[in-house]
Design a protein around this motif. Structure first.
Motif, mmCIF file in Angstrom:
data_model
loop_
_atom_site.group_PDB
_atom_site.id
_atom_site.type_symbol
_atom_site.label_atom_id
_atom_site.label_comp_id
_atom_site.label_asym_id
_atom_site.label_seq_id
_atom_site.Cartn_x
_atom_site.Cartn_y
_atom_site.Cartn_z
ATOM 1 N N LEU A 21 47.122 47.713 28.375
ATOM 2 C CA LEU A 21 48.499 47.812 27.903
ATOM 3 C C LEU A 21 49.365 48.597 28.875
ATOM 4 O O LEU A 21 50.533 48.269 29.095
ATOM 5 N N GLY A 22 48.781 49.648 29.474
ATOM 6 C CA GLY A 22 49.531 50.408 30.476
ATOM 7 C C GLY A 22 49.882 49.544 31.668
ATOM 8 O O GLY A 22 50.970 49.641 32.232
ATOM 9 N N GLY A 23 48.946 48.647 32.049
ATOM 10 C CA GLY A 23 49.224 47.723 33.151
ATOM 11 C C GLY A 23 50.363 46.781 32.813
ATOM 12 O O GLY A 23 51.203 46.482 33.674
ATOM 13 N N LEU A 24 50.421 46.326 31.557
ATOM 14 C CA LEU A 24 51.520 45.443 31.149
ATOM 15 C C LEU A 24 52.860 46.182 31.226
ATOM 16 O O LEU A 24 53.868 45.609 31.651
ATOM 17 N N VAL A 25 52.857 47.452 30.812
ATOM 18 C CA VAL A 25 54.090 48.241 30.904
ATOM 19 C C VAL A 25 54.531 48.379 32.354
ATOM 20 O O VAL A 25 55.717 48.237 32.685
ATOM 21 N N VAL A 26 53.581 48.648 33.249
ATOM 22 C CA VAL A 26 53.909 48.777 34.678
ATOM 23 C C VAL A 26 54.484 47.469 35.216
ATOM 24 O O VAL A 26 55.459 47.469 35.982
ATOM 25 N N ILE A 65 52.868 51.171 21.642
ATOM 26 C CA ILE A 65 51.447 50.933 21.403
ATOM 27 C C ILE A 65 50.597 51.733 22.383
ATOM 28 O O ILE A 65 49.615 52.380 21.998
ATOM 29 N N THR A 66 50.960 51.689 23.663
ATOM 30 C CA THR A 66 50.159 52.359 24.688
ATOM 31 C C THR A 66 50.137 53.869 24.486
ATOM 32 O O THR A 66 49.072 54.501 24.522
ATOM 33 N N GLY A 107 55.382 52.133 12.195
ATOM 34 C CA GLY A 107 56.766 52.309 11.755
ATOM 35 C C GLY A 107 57.780 51.895 12.802
ATOM 36 O O GLY A 107 58.717 51.138 12.508
ATOM 37 N N PHE A 108 57.605 52.366 14.038
ATOM 38 C CA PHE A 108 58.603 52.066 15.059
ATOM 39 C C PHE A 108 58.451 50.650 15.622
ATOM 40 O O PHE A 108 59.436 50.067 16.088
ATOM 41 N N GLU A 109 57.237 50.086 15.568
ATOM 42 C CA GLU A 109 57.087 48.678 15.954
ATOM 43 C C GLU A 109 57.809 47.789 14.947
ATOM 44 O O GLU A 109 58.504 46.836 15.329
ATOM 45 N N LEU A 110 57.654 48.086 13.665
ATOM 46 C CA LEU A 110 58.359 47.313 12.641
ATOM 47 C C LEU A 110 59.868 47.488 12.783
ATOM 48 O O LEU A 110 60.631 46.519 12.617
#
Length: 202
Positions: A21-26, A65-66, A107-110
């Motif tokens: 997931l960190g790679g996707l953010v990068v 998420i990450t 909560g914050f994803e929703l």
């Protein structure tokens, strides 16, 4: 109560998730320039604005998420480290912190995915033609994005503080000289200063 297997499992699973997931953010952040983040808003075309808003949406969703998984990974490590050797109160505090992080993510994803109705309005706000042709509150409904970002940041920093504070309770009761305890406290303080995972300001 978290089952024992969640406290004892190999940390490789959550580590791999964090790396993925960190790679996707990068990748998303790396594409910001391609999507026009290096330009002034008045120098952008309508389609560039939509692409930027999609990038913001993806970046915020992945970051929540990450950063949450990183916190949970650290808290699970605390459980493994103190299992059978520390007070039940500490273990329950760790469990409560894990549940709080999970609720934070959900909560914050929703809020992000349900904040605009329809969902496409979130990125279509980057198209000034579309924004001019559609009336807020009538053709679309969107949450206060700035307020949500501030709230997410405040909650994240509080959870970061809790995550960094819990191990201090452990080492403060260790049978070692006060000087060593003070040095360990400084190390945890440095980690909190440079390692906290509050949301970025896009």
């Amino acid at each position: 109560m978290l089952p024992n297997r969640f406290a004892d499992y190999s940390p490789d699973i959550d580590l791999l998730l964090q790396v993925f997931l960190g790679g996707l953010v990068v990748i998303v952040v790396g594409l910001f320039k391609l999507w026009g983040f290096d330009k002034h808003i008045w120098d952008m075309f309508a389609d560039s604005g939509v692409a930027c808003r999609k990038a913001v949406f993806a970046g915020e969703a992945l970051y929540m998420i990450t950063s949450g998984l990183i916190k949970i990974s650290i808290l699970l490590f605390y459980r493994r480290m103190t299992r059978g050797s520390y007070t039940p109160v500490f273990h329950w505090a760790v469990r409560l912190a894990i549940v709080s992080v999970i609720l934070y993510i959900i909560g914050f994803e929703l809020s992000l995915f349900l904040g605009c109705q329809p969902l496409s309005a979130f990125w279509m706000l980057g198209d000034y033609v579309w924004k001019f042709e559609n009336e807020a509150g009538v053709d679309y409904h969107c949450f206060d994005e700035g307020a949500m970002s501030i709230a997410a940041g405040v909650v994240s920093v509080v959870l970061d503080f809790v995550t960094c504070f819990l191990p201090m309770i452990v080492f403060w009761n260790l049978q070692c000289p006060t000087k060593q305890k003070f040095v360990m406290g400084l190390l945890f303080g440095v980690g909190f200063r440079y390692g906290h995972t509050s949301p970025p300001t896009f």
